[in-house]
Design an enzyme around this catalytic site. Structure first.
Site, PDB file in Angstrom:
ATOM      1  N   ARG A 119      -1.641   7.219   1.568  1.00  0.00           N
ATOM      2  CA  ARG A 119      -1.226   8.178   2.595  1.00  0.00           C
ATOM      3  C   ARG A 119      -0.387   7.506   3.679  1.00  0.00           C
ATOM      4  O   ARG A 119       0.688   7.974   4.035  1.00  0.00           O
ATOM      5  CB  ARG A 119      -2.457   8.848   3.220  1.00  0.00           C
ATOM      6  CG  ARG A 119      -3.207   9.790   2.296  1.00  0.00           C
ATOM      7  CD  ARG A 119      -4.305  10.538   3.051  1.00  0.00           C
ATOM      8  NE  ARG A 119      -5.271   9.611   3.641  1.00  0.00           N
ATOM      9  CZ  ARG A 119      -6.338   9.137   3.006  1.00  0.00           C
ATOM     10  NH1 ARG A 119      -6.550   9.494   1.745  1.00  0.00           N
ATOM     11  NH2 ARG A 119      -7.180   8.319   3.599  1.00  0.00           N
ATOM     12  N   HIS A 156     -12.396  10.423  13.408  1.00  0.00           N
ATOM     13  CA  HIS A 156     -11.399  10.231  12.362  1.00  0.00           C
ATOM     14  C   HIS A 156     -11.773  11.040  11.123  1.00  0.00           C
ATOM     15  O   HIS A 156     -12.883  11.552  11.012  1.00  0.00           O
ATOM     16  CB  HIS A 156     -11.267   8.751  11.979  1.00  0.00           C
ATOM     17  CG  HIS A 156     -10.476   7.944  12.955  1.00  0.00           C
ATOM     18  ND1 HIS A 156     -11.046   7.406  14.090  1.00  0.00           N
ATOM     19  CD2 HIS A 156      -9.161   7.586  12.989  1.00  0.00           C
ATOM     20  CE1 HIS A 156     -10.119   6.746  14.773  1.00  0.00           C
ATOM     21  NE2 HIS A 156      -8.963   6.836  14.121  1.00  0.00           N
ATOM     22  N   ALA A 202      -4.474  -2.892  16.602  1.00  0.00           N
ATOM     23  CA  ALA A 202      -5.427  -1.926  16.061  1.00  0.00           C
ATOM     24  C   ALA A 202      -4.797  -0.546  15.975  1.00  0.00           C
ATOM     25  O   ALA A 202      -5.223   0.293  15.178  1.00  0.00           O
ATOM     26  CB  ALA A 202      -6.675  -1.880  16.931  1.00  0.00           C
ATOM     27  N   GLY A 210       0.842  -1.199   0.000  1.00  0.00           N
ATOM     28  CA  GLY A 210       0.000   0.000   0.000  1.00  0.00           C
ATOM     29  C   GLY A 210       0.869   1.238   0.000  1.00  0.00           C
ATOM     30  O   GLY A 210       0.495   2.290   0.522  1.00  0.00           O
ATOM     31  N   ALA A 211       2.043   1.104  -0.603  1.00  0.00           N
ATOM     32  CA  ALA A 211       3.084   2.121  -0.486  1.00  0.00           C
ATOM     33  C   ALA A 211       2.738   3.453  -1.132  1.00  0.00           C
ATOM     34  O   ALA A 211       3.328   4.483  -0.789  1.00  0.00           O
ATOM     35  CB  ALA A 211       4.388   1.591  -1.085  1.00  0.00           C
ATOM     36  N   ASP A 254       2.249  -1.960  -4.334  1.00  0.00           N
ATOM     37  CA  ASP A 254       0.918  -1.369  -4.400  1.00  0.00           C
ATOM     38  C   ASP A 254       0.075  -2.206  -5.370  1.00  0.00           C
ATOM     39  O   ASP A 254       0.502  -3.274  -5.817  1.00  0.00           O
ATOM     40  CB  ASP A 254       0.988   0.098  -4.835  1.00  0.00           C
ATOM     41  CG  ASP A 254      -0.158   0.924  -4.264  1.00  0.00           C
ATOM     42  OD1 ASP A 254      -0.008   1.458  -3.151  1.00  0.00           O
ATOM     43  OD2 ASP A 254      -1.213   1.020  -4.929  1.00  0.00           O
ATOM     44  N   LYS A 258     -12.043   7.456   6.381  1.00  0.00           N
ATOM     45  CA  LYS A 258     -11.979   6.174   7.092  1.00  0.00           C
ATOM     46  C   LYS A 258     -13.241   5.374   6.818  1.00  0.00           C
ATOM     47  O   LYS A 258     -14.351   5.892   6.930  1.00  0.00           O
ATOM     48  CB  LYS A 258     -11.791   6.390   8.595  1.00  0.00           C
ATOM     49  CG  LYS A 258     -11.558   5.091   9.360  1.00  0.00           C
ATOM     50  CD  LYS A 258     -11.077   5.353  10.774  1.00  0.00           C
ATOM     51  CE  LYS A 258     -10.865   4.061  11.551  1.00  0.00           C
ATOM     52  NZ  LYS A 258      -9.858   3.178  10.930  1.00  0.00           N
TER      53      LYS A 258
END
Length: 267
Positions: free
Chosen positions: A12, A155, A123, A8-9, A34, A159
């Site tokens: 964000r 958040h 988490a 997931g590079a 990714d 999210k």
């Protein structure tokens, strides 16, 4: 050097993780992954994170960089993380998992994988949040059944899961300290004629707005006084640094499913 890969590079959190890895003594980013359909595949991971060129191209295939890393850091989505987990289990690679939103059945798959590879699953990787978990256990045991307990979290608008994994973990810690089953006593939001509050319940309230990185408060309310334990994150870097710390700690550890309480010696 601890060889670390980030999946997931291009996102964000992924970019923040890249920066944190490059800042950590004894660690180095040796692979970045990714989605295979990302238009950024082939780009330099350091440039994606605004660090300048580091000679690590963004890959769209985890298998192609399997020989390039010792531990994979994954803050993505449950479906993606579980695929990466299966790969790492087969390849004998350690994992740091910060993904939230797993079902109970999916969490069991992490437990099973921990029989073969070392995993840190949390988490929240913030040191402050994990200190709060320790404080919550103490507060719940001391205050006991004399208080009403409510958990609020806020958040950013992007999210996708609610309540947050951190809020749920806080609820689990409090419920466990009180000998309650969170699945049976949790109340998620209230609306309409709810009637009087059941003193055994643990309430959750969720806010999604703006660019809030992450705010969590647990309220213990009695007649005449309130105790609030609050954590506010102002930067994703606090989570990223914790994840890298966990990756370094995991070096040489036996297979097992660990958490940040293990990493910080808080158990």
């Amino acid at each position: 050097m601890r060889r670390i890969a980030v999946v997931g590079a291009a996102g964000r959190m992924g970019k923040t993780l890249i920066e944190a890895v490059q800042q950590a003594p004894g660690a180095g980013l040796t692979a970045a992954i990714d989605r295979p359909d990302s238009t950024l595949v082939g780009a330099d991971a350091g440039e994606l994170a605004a660090l300048g060129r580091i000679g690590v191209p963004l890959s769209g295939d985890l298998a192609k960089v399997a020989d390039e890393f010792d531990v994979l850091i994954d803050f993505t989505h449950p479906s993606v993380t579980l695929k990466n987990l299966a790969f790492c289990r087969k390849a004998g690679k350690a994992m740091i998992i910060g993904t939230t939103g797993f079902s109970a059945e999916e969490k069991q798959r992490l437990v099973e994988a921990g029989k073969d590879i070392p995993i840190v699953f949390a988490a929240n990787f913030s040191i402050g949040v994990n200190l709060c978990l320790k404080l919550l256990d103490t507060a719940a045991r001391v205050l006991g059944d004399e208080v009403d307990i409510e958990i609020t979290e806020a958040h950013h608008r992007h999210k996708v899961d609610a309540p947050s994994g951190t809020a749920l973990r806080m609820g689990e810690v409090v419920a466990s300290a009180l000998g309650r089953d969170l699945e049976k006593v949790a109340v998620y939001g209230r609306e309409g004629q709810t009637g009087a509050r059941d003193c055994q319940t643990i309430g959750f309230a969720t806010i999604r707005a703006g660019d809030v990185v992450g705010d969590h408060t647990v309220l213990f309310a009695a007649d005449g006084e309130r105790v609030e334990i609050t954590h506010k994150a102002s930067s994703r870097m606090t989570f990223a640094k914790g994840a890298v710390r966990a990756a370094m700690w995991l070096d040489g550890k036996a297979p097992g499913l660990y958490d940040m309480q293990d990493v910080l010696g808080l158990h």
